[in-house]
Motif scaffolding. Structure first.
Motif, mmCIF file in Angstrom:
data_model
loop_
_atom_site.group_PDB
_atom_site.id
_atom_site.type_symbol
_atom_site.label_atom_id
_atom_site.label_comp_id
_atom_site.label_asym_id
_atom_site.label_seq_id
_atom_site.Cartn_x
_atom_site.Cartn_y
_atom_site.Cartn_z
ATOM 1 N N GLN A 212 0.843 -1.219 0.000
ATOM 2 C CA GLN A 212 0.000 0.000 0.000
ATOM 3 C C GLN A 212 0.866 1.252 0.000
ATOM 4 O O GLN A 212 0.409 2.344 -0.287
ATOM 5 C CB GLN A 212 -0.892 0.014 1.256
ATOM 6 C CG GLN A 212 -1.904 -1.126 1.323
ATOM 7 C CD GLN A 212 -2.404 -1.317 2.757
ATOM 8 O OE1 GLN A 212 -2.584 -0.355 3.500
ATOM 9 N NE2 GLN A 212 -2.593 -2.576 3.144
ATOM 10 N N THR A 213 2.157 1.069 0.370
ATOM 11 C CA THR A 213 2.970 2.269 0.603
ATOM 12 C C THR A 213 4.092 2.417 -0.420
ATOM 13 O O THR A 213 4.576 3.519 -0.670
ATOM 14 C CB THR A 213 3.596 2.161 2.023
ATOM 15 O OG1 THR A 213 2.595 1.700 2.920
ATOM 16 C CG2 THR A 213 4.136 3.492 2.486
ATOM 17 N N PHE A 214 4.523 1.286 -1.010
ATOM 18 C CA PHE A 214 5.680 1.333 -1.913
ATOM 19 C C PHE A 214 5.311 0.821 -3.304
ATOM 20 O O PHE A 214 4.327 0.113 -3.478
ATOM 21 C CB PHE A 214 6.833 0.498 -1.328
ATOM 22 C CG PHE A 214 7.379 1.066 -0.049
ATOM 23 C CD1 PHE A 214 6.917 0.610 1.184
ATOM 24 C CD2 PHE A 214 8.306 2.098 -0.056
ATOM 25 C CE1 PHE A 214 7.383 1.141 2.364
ATOM 26 C CE2 PHE A 214 8.795 2.640 1.132
ATOM 27 C CZ PHE A 214 8.323 2.158 2.340
ATOM 28 N N LYS A 215 6.201 1.146 -4.252
ATOM 29 C CA LYS A 215 5.933 0.776 -5.650
ATOM 30 C C LYS A 215 6.180 -0.716 -5.861
ATOM 31 O O LYS A 215 5.360 -1.425 -6.437
ATOM 32 C CB LYS A 215 6.856 1.601 -6.551
ATOM 33 C CG LYS A 215 6.740 1.296 -8.036
ATOM 34 C CD LYS A 215 7.685 2.215 -8.794
ATOM 35 C CE LYS A 215 7.695 1.932 -10.285
ATOM 36 N NZ LYS A 215 8.726 2.772 -10.954
ATOM 37 N N SER A 216 7.310 -1.224 -5.418
ATOM 38 C CA SER A 216 7.552 -2.663 -5.592
ATOM 39 C C SER A 216 8.013 -3.254 -4.272
ATOM 40 O O SER A 216 8.681 -2.579 -3.484
ATOM 41 C CB SER A 216 8.607 -2.903 -6.672
ATOM 42 O OG SER A 216 9.888 -2.592 -6.179
ATOM 43 N N VAL A 217 7.653 -4.506 -4.031
ATOM 44 C CA VAL A 217 7.943 -5.200 -2.773
ATOM 45 C C VAL A 217 8.435 -6.615 -3.085
ATOM 46 O O VAL A 217 7.816 -7.320 -3.882
ATOM 47 C CB VAL A 217 6.667 -5.289 -1.894
ATOM 48 C CG1 VAL A 217 6.964 -6.018 -0.590
ATOM 49 C CG2 VAL A 217 6.103 -3.902 -1.626
ATOM 50 N N HIS A 218 9.566 -6.976 -2.515
ATOM 51 C CA HIS A 218 10.108 -8.329 -2.730
ATOM 52 C C HIS A 218 10.495 -8.939 -1.401
ATOM 53 O O HIS A 218 10.754 -8.220 -0.437
ATOM 54 C CB HIS A 218 11.344 -8.267 -3.638
ATOM 55 C CG HIS A 218 11.031 -7.830 -5.030
ATOM 56 N ND1 HIS A 218 10.548 -8.684 -5.996
ATOM 57 C CD2 HIS A 218 11.088 -6.604 -5.608
ATOM 58 C CE1 HIS A 218 10.354 -8.016 -7.116
ATOM 59 N NE2 HIS A 218 10.675 -6.753 -6.906
ATOM 60 N N TYR A 219 10.586 -10.251 -1.376
ATOM 61 C CA TYR A 219 11.013 -10.975 -0.182
ATOM 62 C C TYR A 219 12.267 -11.766 -0.518
ATOM 63 O O TYR A 219 12.334 -12.414 -1.572
ATOM 64 C CB TYR A 219 9.905 -11.926 0.297
ATOM 65 C CG TYR A 219 10.153 -12.537 1.655
ATOM 66 C CD1 TYR A 219 10.723 -13.811 1.779
ATOM 67 C CD2 TYR A 219 9.841 -11.848 2.824
ATOM 68 C CE1 TYR A 219 10.955 -14.367 3.022
ATOM 69 C CE2 TYR A 219 10.064 -12.409 4.074
ATOM 70 C CZ TYR A 219 10.632 -13.659 4.171
ATOM 71 O OH TYR A 219 10.873 -14.211 5.407
#
Ligand SMILES: NCCCN[C@H]1CC[C@@H](N)CC1
Length: 291
Positions: A212-219
């Motif tokens: 909801q807050t960032f453009k891309s998210v990875h683990y």
């Protein structure tokens, strides 16, 4: 003490305990925030424990400190301003200082006792504080970030303990919004993100907040034998701006002048481990749908 095992069980990992053979207790006290314990183990060197939870051992700290620092910093071309939230043992600072492009390293650690204890018992980590680029701030990170200018940082590394104590606020949405505000466009965030075997709900919550807050998210994840279930994860986020390809380091550590000749050699991280860190088991992809 004297050969007895120390068992660490905790609501973060119900039904399981982790034990290390204790040769000698070196330090034990209570800070304003937590119980701080240092002991000499039989096989992992000296060990730092906060509220009964292993934070680091001399033998395997390299895996965590190197991965949490270089996964983000090798993913952008020339990091200049970096913030560390937590990290009072100094290990992440030691790793960031390998990056010659970095000009300012702010660190905000809430518990001064952790810093003092690290300087006394873990010089291999506390060496990170000797870098002239380091600016130390003792206090609450949310408070620090509210006062810091918008869009100051190229990278923020949240080297936190488990969200069952002082670090609880660091996994809640308002904190992620203050982190996003403190990052430059194209800036990146790397958070400690628990174990894929034990905490998929927490990971799921963290990832959905980050989405909801960032453009891309990875683990990404790494082996750390003395952490519960033997692995630890990281959530890496990028803000609006040039897309960041986390999986292929554009600023490979092998090409960084000074990174390899640094007084202490790398023990764990390299560009192959970087790429491999983002490979996820099928159950995790399924349980954390967006990955
Ligand atoms: N800077 C030392 C590591 C702190 N982070 C750890 C990650 C999760 C572990 N259960 C405890 C500490």
């Amino acid at each position: 003490r004297g050969g007895k095992a120390v068992y660490f069980n905790n609501p973060m990992w119900p039904g399981e305990a982790h034990s290390l053979k204790v040769e000698k207790v070196l330090f034990k006290d209570k800070s304003d925030f937590q119980e701080v314990l240092v002991f000499e183990s039989a096989t992992y060197g000296k060990v730092l424990v906060l509220d009964g939870i292993v934070q680091l051992t001399e033998k395997d700290e390299c895996a965590y400190q190197e991965m949490i620092a270089h996964l983000p910093l090798c993913s952008i071309s020339s990091p200049k301003n970096v913030l560390v939230v937590g990290g009072g043992d100094g290990g992440v600072l030691r790793e960031i200082s390998r990056h010659s492009s970095v000009e300012v390293i702010d660190i905000c650690e809430i518990d001064k006792m952790v810093i003092d204890v690290s300087k006394k018992f873990f010089p291999e980590l506390a060496v990170g504080f000797e870098d002239p680029r380091v600016q130390l701030h003792i206090g609450d990170a949310a408070e620090f970030l509210r006062k810091s200018p918008e869009g100051k940082y190229d990278a923020i590394i949240v080297d936190s303990s488990d969200p069952v104590g002082p670090a609880l606020a660091l996994v809640e949405k308002p904190f992620f919004e203050t982190l996003a505000r403190a990052l430059k466009p194209g800036g990146i965030l790397c958070n400690m993100a628990e174990s894929m075997w034990l905490h998929t709900h927490l990971i799921e919550d963290m990832i959905s907040i980050c989405r909801q807050t960032f453009k891309s998210v990875h683990y990404a994840w790494s082996s750390v034998p003395t952490y519960p279930s033997g692995v630890i994860g990281f959530v890496l986020c990028s803000t609006d701006g040039p897309a960041v390809d986390f999986k292929n380091p554009i600023n490979p550590i092998e090409k960084l002048d000074g990174a390899m000749t640094h007084k202490r050699e790398l023990k764990f991280y390299n560009s192959d481990m970087h790429r491999a860190a983002f490979a996820l088991p099928t159950f995790l992809r399924r349980e954390v749908a967006s990955l």
